[in-house]
Design an enzyme around this catalytic site. Sequence first.
Site, PDB file in Angstrom:
ATOM      1  N   GLU A  36     -42.836   2.411   4.872  1.00 44.03           N
ATOM      2  CA  GLU A  36     -41.814   2.986   5.748  1.00 44.03           C
ATOM      3  C   GLU A  36     -42.099   2.526   7.168  1.00 44.03           C
ATOM      4  O   GLU A  36     -43.247   2.280   7.541  1.00 44.03           O
ATOM      5  CB  GLU A  36     -41.817   4.527   5.648  1.00 44.03           C
ATOM      6  CG  GLU A  36     -41.170   5.000   4.363  1.00 44.03           C
ATOM      7  CD  GLU A  36     -40.984   6.504   4.298  1.00 44.03           C
ATOM      8  OE1 GLU A  36     -41.426   7.216   5.219  1.00 44.03           O
ATOM      9  OE2 GLU A  36     -40.389   6.966   3.311  1.00 44.03           O
ATOM     10  N   LYS A 187     -19.737 -29.780  -3.473  1.00 47.14           N
ATOM     11  CA  LYS A 187     -20.823 -29.098  -4.184  1.00 47.14           C
ATOM     12  C   LYS A 187     -20.287 -28.062  -5.164  1.00 47.14           C
ATOM     13  O   LYS A 187     -19.356 -27.342  -4.863  1.00 47.14           O
ATOM     14  CB  LYS A 187     -21.692 -28.405  -3.127  1.00 47.14           C
ATOM     15  CG  LYS A 187     -22.826 -27.571  -3.676  1.00 47.14           C
ATOM     16  CD  LYS A 187     -23.791 -27.141  -2.575  1.00 47.14           C
ATOM     17  CE  LYS A 187     -23.500 -25.774  -2.053  1.00 47.14           C
ATOM     18  NZ  LYS A 187     -24.502 -25.285  -1.084  1.00 47.14           N
ATOM     19  N   GLY A 220     -32.347 -25.852  -3.181  1.00 43.26           N
ATOM     20  CA  GLY A 220     -31.637 -26.580  -4.239  1.00 43.26           C
ATOM     21  C   GLY A 220     -30.548 -27.497  -3.691  1.00 43.26           C
ATOM     22  O   GLY A 220     -30.452 -28.672  -4.079  1.00 43.26           O
TER      23      GLY A 220
HETATM   24  C1  R5P Z   1     -24.091 -22.270   0.887  1.00 45.51           C
HETATM   25  O1  R5P Z   1     -22.884 -22.330   0.895  1.00 45.51           O
HETATM   26  C2  R5P Z   1     -24.925 -22.496   2.116  1.00 45.51           C
HETATM   27  O2  R5P Z   1     -24.237 -23.213   3.093  1.00 45.51           O
HETATM   28  C3  R5P Z   1     -26.204 -23.220   1.753  1.00 45.51           C
HETATM   29  O3  R5P Z   1     -25.871 -24.526   1.310  1.00 45.51           O
HETATM   30  C4  R5P Z   1     -26.925 -22.500   0.663  1.00 45.51           C
HETATM   31  O4  R5P Z   1     -27.063 -21.159   0.986  1.00 45.51           O
HETATM   32  C5  R5P Z   1     -28.272 -23.101   0.438  1.00 45.51           C
HETATM   33  O5  R5P Z   1     -28.908 -22.425  -0.591  1.00 45.51           O
HETATM   34  P1  R5P Z   1     -30.053 -23.122  -1.404  1.00 45.51           P
HETATM   35  O6  R5P Z   1     -31.082 -23.624  -0.435  1.00 45.51           O
HETATM   36  O7  R5P Z   1     -30.602 -22.018  -2.274  1.00 45.51           O
HETATM   37  O8  R5P Z   1     -29.440 -24.221  -2.218  1.00 45.51           O
END
Ligand code: R5P
Length: 289
Positions: A36, A187, A220
């Site tokens: 806390e 993506k 990622g």
């Molecule tokens: C997602 O839309 C954000 O712009 C970042 O690309 C994302 O949050 C990155 O997350 P991670 O590093 O886990 O792939």
Amino acid sequence: MIIIQGSSNRSLSHELSQETGYPLANAEIKRFPDRECYIRILEKLEGKDVLIVSATFPDEQIVETLLIHDAVSRMNPASIRLLIPYFGYQRQDKLFKEGEAVSAQAVAGIFDGRFDEILTVDIHAEGVLNYFRRTSSRNFVASGQIARYFRNRNIDAVISPDGGVRAVDYAKEAAKVLNCEYDYFLKERIDATTVKLFPKKMDLNGKRVLVLDDIIATGGSMVAAIRRLKELYASEIYVGCTHGLFIGDAYERITGEAGEVVSTDTVETRASLVSVAPLIAGHLLGMRS
Ligand code: R5P
């Protein structure tokens, strides 16, 4: 104005104090053995404009921010502003599937109405600020600051790992500073740690590329972008982001693939080589009465 530094953002608070000349308040912030949080402000705040610098990530910071606000508001200040350098939960900004929580709205609701102004940095989607209904809000964009860090690397192109409007604008802003071209990948997120980037034909053969994203969490997205850039024969790859969460071994995985990895100080890690303080200082100085 006086600045109260939450434990998530001590370095940014110091930078802000340097940039503005506003002092840092003495405060005791500690955790009991059961985690806390205990807050005590060791300053007179009556009649003063107060800026609290405190994030909503990780979860414990939400309570810390709330308790700092509670302590400050009992001391009769003239105004209370909150700078949330990294707004945790912002990525769940709408219902993606039936039955979910809209986390960004729920977290914004905790702070909405308690402050005179809420400041954020590179909020993931514009809509998130609309969840502050009773408090005015303002967002600062850091991609130009990050680009300036890379000014002497002769960058030929800035690439966004994401084709969303905000992500592309973010890359475009940096490209303007670096006077170079910009582009983006498309993506698809498979799960929390895996993303698929659709091959996009870009002529990056032999080019020095800066990959720029707002958030690096698991890494990622960034690793997928770097690998795709290698397939496209980019000669040098640099990485920049505003919010470097670097969950698990994300930092090591990315540095293993790219030349240099830099983030801002919205989340304080070893990659935080760029401060967002100069962006925000001008706004705060304008508040001087
Ligand atoms: C997602 O839309 C954000 O712009 C970042 O690309 C994302 O949050 C990155 O997350 P991670 O590093 O886990 O792939």
